[in-house]
Scaffold this motif. Structure first.
Motif, PDB file in Angstrom:
ATOM      1  N   ILE A 192     101.451   6.683-121.780  1.00  0.00           N
ATOM      2  CA  ILE A 192     100.692   5.530-122.288  1.00  0.00           C
ATOM      3  C   ILE A 192      99.212   5.902-122.492  1.00  0.00           C
ATOM      4  O   ILE A 192      98.631   5.631-123.551  1.00  0.00           O
ATOM      5  CB  ILE A 192     100.841   4.331-121.314  1.00  0.00           C
ATOM      6  CG1 ILE A 192     102.315   3.876-121.254  1.00  0.00           C
ATOM      7  CG2 ILE A 192      99.925   3.177-121.704  1.00  0.00           C
ATOM      8  CD1 ILE A 192     102.891   3.347-122.555  1.00  0.00           C
ATOM      9  N   ILE A 193      98.617   6.547-121.505  1.00  0.00           N
ATOM     10  CA  ILE A 193      97.210   6.954-121.662  1.00  0.00           C
ATOM     11  C   ILE A 193      97.113   8.019-122.754  1.00  0.00           C
ATOM     12  O   ILE A 193      96.126   8.091-123.495  1.00  0.00           O
ATOM     13  CB  ILE A 193      96.645   7.503-120.325  1.00  0.00           C
ATOM     14  CG1 ILE A 193      96.613   6.403-119.258  1.00  0.00           C
ATOM     15  CG2 ILE A 193      95.252   8.113-120.529  1.00  0.00           C
ATOM     16  CD1 ILE A 193      95.527   5.367-119.383  1.00  0.00           C
ATOM     17  N   ALA A 248      89.128   2.231-118.828  1.00  0.00           N
ATOM     18  CA  ALA A 248      88.532   0.992-119.353  1.00  0.00           C
ATOM     19  C   ALA A 248      89.317   0.501-120.569  1.00  0.00           C
ATOM     20  O   ALA A 248      89.588  -0.695-120.710  1.00  0.00           O
ATOM     21  CB  ALA A 248      87.071   1.227-119.715  1.00  0.00           C
ATOM     22  N   THR A 249      89.711   1.445-121.437  1.00  0.00           N
ATOM     23  CA  THR A 249      90.476   1.066-122.632  1.00  0.00           C
ATOM     24  C   THR A 249      91.833   0.487-122.233  1.00  0.00           C
ATOM     25  O   THR A 249      92.281  -0.523-122.778  1.00  0.00           O
ATOM     26  CB  THR A 249      90.677   2.300-123.547  1.00  0.00           C
ATOM     27  OG1 THR A 249      89.382   2.795-123.892  1.00  0.00           O
ATOM     28  CG2 THR A 249      91.448   1.965-124.802  1.00  0.00           C
ATOM     29  N   ARG A 250      92.478   1.130-121.268  1.00  0.00           N
ATOM     30  CA  ARG A 250      93.794   0.659-120.822  1.00  0.00           C
ATOM     31  C   ARG A 250      93.689  -0.721-120.184  1.00  0.00           C
ATOM     32  O   ARG A 250      94.519  -1.600-120.401  1.00  0.00           O
ATOM     33  CB  ARG A 250      94.401   1.663-119.824  1.00  0.00           C
ATOM     34  CG  ARG A 250      95.780   1.280-119.312  1.00  0.00           C
ATOM     35  CD  ARG A 250      96.820   1.453-120.401  1.00  0.00           C
ATOM     36  NE  ARG A 250      98.070   0.779-120.115  1.00  0.00           N
ATOM     37  CZ  ARG A 250      98.361  -0.475-120.443  1.00  0.00           C
ATOM     38  NH1 ARG A 250      97.478  -1.214-121.095  1.00  0.00           N
ATOM     39  NH2 ARG A 250      99.524  -0.992-120.140  1.00  0.00           N
ATOM     40  N   ARG A 251      92.636  -0.896-119.391  1.00  0.00           N
ATOM     41  CA  ARG A 251      92.446  -2.187-118.708  1.00  0.00           C
ATOM     42  C   ARG A 251      92.219  -3.292-119.742  1.00  0.00           C
ATOM     43  O   ARG A 251      92.794  -4.377-119.645  1.00  0.00           O
ATOM     44  CB  ARG A 251      91.232  -2.073-117.779  1.00  0.00           C
ATOM     45  CG  ARG A 251      91.227  -3.108-116.685  1.00  0.00           C
ATOM     46  CD  ARG A 251      90.066  -2.900-115.745  1.00  0.00           C
ATOM     47  NE  ARG A 251      90.318  -1.861-114.776  1.00  0.00           N
ATOM     48  CZ  ARG A 251      89.385  -1.053-114.272  1.00  0.00           C
ATOM     49  NH1 ARG A 251      88.135  -1.137-114.685  1.00  0.00           N
ATOM     50  NH2 ARG A 251      89.704  -0.163-113.372  1.00  0.00           N
ATOM     51  N   ALA A 252      91.410  -2.999-120.750  1.00  0.00           N
ATOM     52  CA  ALA A 252      91.122  -4.001-121.787  1.00  0.00           C
ATOM     53  C   ALA A 252      92.393  -4.336-122.562  1.00  0.00           C
ATOM     54  O   ALA A 252      92.671  -5.499-122.858  1.00  0.00           O
ATOM     55  CB  ALA A 252      90.040  -3.482-122.730  1.00  0.00           C
ATOM     56  N   ALA A 253      93.205  -3.299-122.867  1.00  0.00           N
ATOM     57  CA  ALA A 253      94.440  -3.539-123.614  1.00  0.00           C
ATOM     58  C   ALA A 253      95.383  -4.415-122.792  1.00  0.00           C
ATOM     59  O   ALA A 253      96.038  -5.316-123.315  1.00  0.00           O
ATOM     60  CB  ALA A 253      95.119  -2.213-123.952  1.00  0.00           C
ATOM     61  N   HIS A 254      95.412  -4.163-121.479  1.00  0.00           N
ATOM     62  CA  HIS A 254      96.287  -4.946-120.613  1.00  0.00           C
ATOM     63  C   HIS A 254      95.818  -6.404-120.577  1.00  0.00           C
ATOM     64  O   HIS A 254      96.621  -7.332-120.674  1.00  0.00           O
ATOM     65  CB  HIS A 254      96.284  -4.345-119.199  1.00  0.00           C
ATOM     66  CG  HIS A 254      97.322  -4.948-118.303  1.00  0.00           C
ATOM     67  ND1 HIS A 254      98.662  -4.894-118.591  1.00  0.00           N
ATOM     68  CD2 HIS A 254      97.216  -5.647-117.144  1.00  0.00           C
ATOM     69  CE1 HIS A 254      99.337  -5.523-117.637  1.00  0.00           C
ATOM     70  NE2 HIS A 254      98.479  -5.986-116.762  1.00  0.00           N
TER      71      HIS A 254
END
Ligand SMILES: [Fe+2]
Ligand SMILES: [Fe+2]
Length: 348
Positions: free
Chosen positions: A76-77, A313-319
């Motif tokens: 995913i990352i 940060a990108t993953r957290r925002a997408a979530h």
């Protein structure tokens, strides 16, 4: 293989949970446990697969959850470094290829989260652990992609290294993981080839394009070797994972295989790899390579790589941005279930 006592102290006798997370019936006795344990060890010894409903030692389950979750998080990352180039692909053909590849990685993540759920892990909990840094993903995705040549080099080296790691996992002892890997490896093979083909095209292009390829190879070579993990002497869990046939080869064996496969490919491409000590050793029948900077690997794993903070940060925002989709999907599923229940009531 751990000793019988070692395994017995960590079995589901402690938690009282069966393989599907359900409580075992109270009449389960020590004799049942011993028999289940013997069956597990026999299946492993006979090179058969352990399935979700089979009894398994708690440490086997925990090791697999950690490994498969880390693998799912990496997929995913891993969409991010190349995803950054989707809007800047130099042609429609390259954009279509890259889009397909990045979507494949999303699919790999989903298969693997599903495999993890068969071990009793909770998907939301795994995501939480990823975005709070309590579970890791491959260190390689913490490096930046500076030019379109990086897309080619990631396909060639990073997906190439992933293939070396993952082909033996198609024979991993845990059934759902092994089966997921069969499909994933077929797609990884396409990823590797599209990368190599892109680099071949660029090497046949302008001097500026060749310089971009050389620069990308210089930046990605060493991190690719680090993808196989620390040297065997510093990888304490390897022996147990190999005894359980979760892993089939040590980190150093797989790294060596990758080097041996990749050096002739670099020659065919016309690029040199950034290692003055790289040479064929006729006695060993393998390429020797120079020392790897393990401090760099531990720095990146600890969170100090060039892009760690940005990736999380990108993953957290997408979530966070996907919250409404998850809520809508759950509401829809609940509505359907209620309708089906009413329908079944009428039919009954
Ligand atoms: Fe993948
Ligand atoms: Fe891939």
């Amino acid at each position: 293989m751990p000793s019988a006592e070692e395994v017995m102290t960590v079995t589901d006798r402690r938690t009282g949970h069966g393989p599907d997370g359900a409580r075992r019936p109270p009449e389960a006795t020590l004799a049942d446990e011993t028999e289940a344990q013997a069956r597990f060890e026999r299946l492993i010894a006979e090179d058969q697969r352990i399935e979700p409903r089979d009894w398994m030692p708690e440490a086997y389950r925990a090791t697999l959850i950690r490994q498969v979750a880390q693998h799912a998080h990496s997929e995913i990352i891993g969409m991010q470094p190349e995803g950054a180039w989707l809007t800047r692909a130099p042609s429609l053909r390259r954009k279509a290829i890259l889009l397909a590849k990045v979507q494949d990685e999303a699919g790999h993540g989903l298969y693997l989260y599903s495999a993890c759920e068969t071990l009793g892990a909770d998907r939301a909990d795994l995501t939480e652990k990823l975005v709070t840094g309590r579970q890791k993903y491959s260190s390689i995705f913490n490096y930046p992609t500076l030019s379109f040549a990086d897309v080619g080099v990631i396909g060639w080296l990073v997906d190439g290294a992933a293939i070396c790691n993952q082909v033996p996992l198609c024979r991993s002892s845990y059934g759902p993981y092994a089966r997921a890997m069969i499909r994933i490896c077929k797609e990884e093979s396409f990823h590797q080839r599209q990368g190599y083909e892109l680099l071949m095209t660029m090497m046949g292009g302008t001097e500026e394009q060749r310089a971009q390829v050389r620069d990308a190879v210089d930046r990605w070579w060493w991190p690719s070797l680090m993808m196989f993990g620390p040297p065997d002497a510093e990888s304490p869990n390897t022996a147990r994972s190999m005894a359980w046939r979760i892993k089939r080869h040590t980190n150093d064996e797989l790294r060596q295989r990758f080097v041996d496969i990749t050096v002739p490919q670099a020659e065919a491409l016309g690029v040199s790899l950034p290692d003055p000590d790289l040479r064929w050793n006729a006695e060993r029948g393998h390429y020797d390579h120079g020392p790897i900077d393990w401090d760099e690997l531990s720095r990146v794993i600890r969170g100090d790589g060039p892009c760690n903070a940005e990736r999380i940060a990108t993953r957290r925002a997408a979530h966070r941005d996907g919250e409404w989709v998850r809520r809508a999907a759950s509401a829809h599923a609940a509505k359907r279930a209620a309708r089906d229940a009413v329908g079944a009531g009428v039919a009954g």
